[in-house]
Design a protein around this motif. Sequence first.
Motif, short mmCIF file in Angstrom:
data_model
loop_
_atom_site.label_atom_id
_atom_site.label_comp_id
_atom_site.label_asym_id
_atom_site.label_seq_id
_atom_site.Cartn_x
_atom_site.Cartn_y
_atom_site.Cartn_z
N VAL A 1 -21.22 -12.08 -23.75
CA VAL A 1 -20.77 -13.14 -22.84
C VAL A 1 -21.82 -14.25 -22.78
N LEU B 1 -21.78 -16.27 -26.02
CA LEU B 1 -20.62 -17.15 -26.10
C LEU B 1 -20.79 -18.33 -25.14
N GLN B 2 -21.35 -18.08 -23.97
CA GLN B 2 -21.61 -19.17 -23.02
C GLN B 2 -22.55 -20.20 -23.63
N HIS C 1 -14.09 -16.26 -23.73
CA HIS C 1 -15.15 -16.02 -22.76
C HIS C 1 -14.60 -15.27 -21.55
#
Length: 103
Positions: A72, A75-76, A55
């Motif tokens: 991003v 993935l968060q 990340h």
Amino acid sequence: MNWTMLICRKLSRRIWKQNSPNWENAEEIKRHFHAASSQLQDGEINVLDSLKQVHTSLQNGVRYLPSSESLVDRLQSTLIELKDLSAEVEQVADSVMMDEERG
């Protein structure tokens, strides 16, 4: 929401509902669920810490390629879901009672 995580979450809940607290293999269940939780969040090398590093790398890369911001974000979301999954796995492991604990 990540479909894989959703399926895993629903499956763990379904398994939990289908089985009584008097499982014959409680020791094995506890061992495997604690191992899974540990692989996700404990120890020097674990999935959550590795994904946090990924990340961070992606966040740094987005500065140069803003169009990849969605990676991003995804993935968060995955990190949040995996933290939740890890907590549920640990909760299942902690709630299984072995014969001597039922006493």
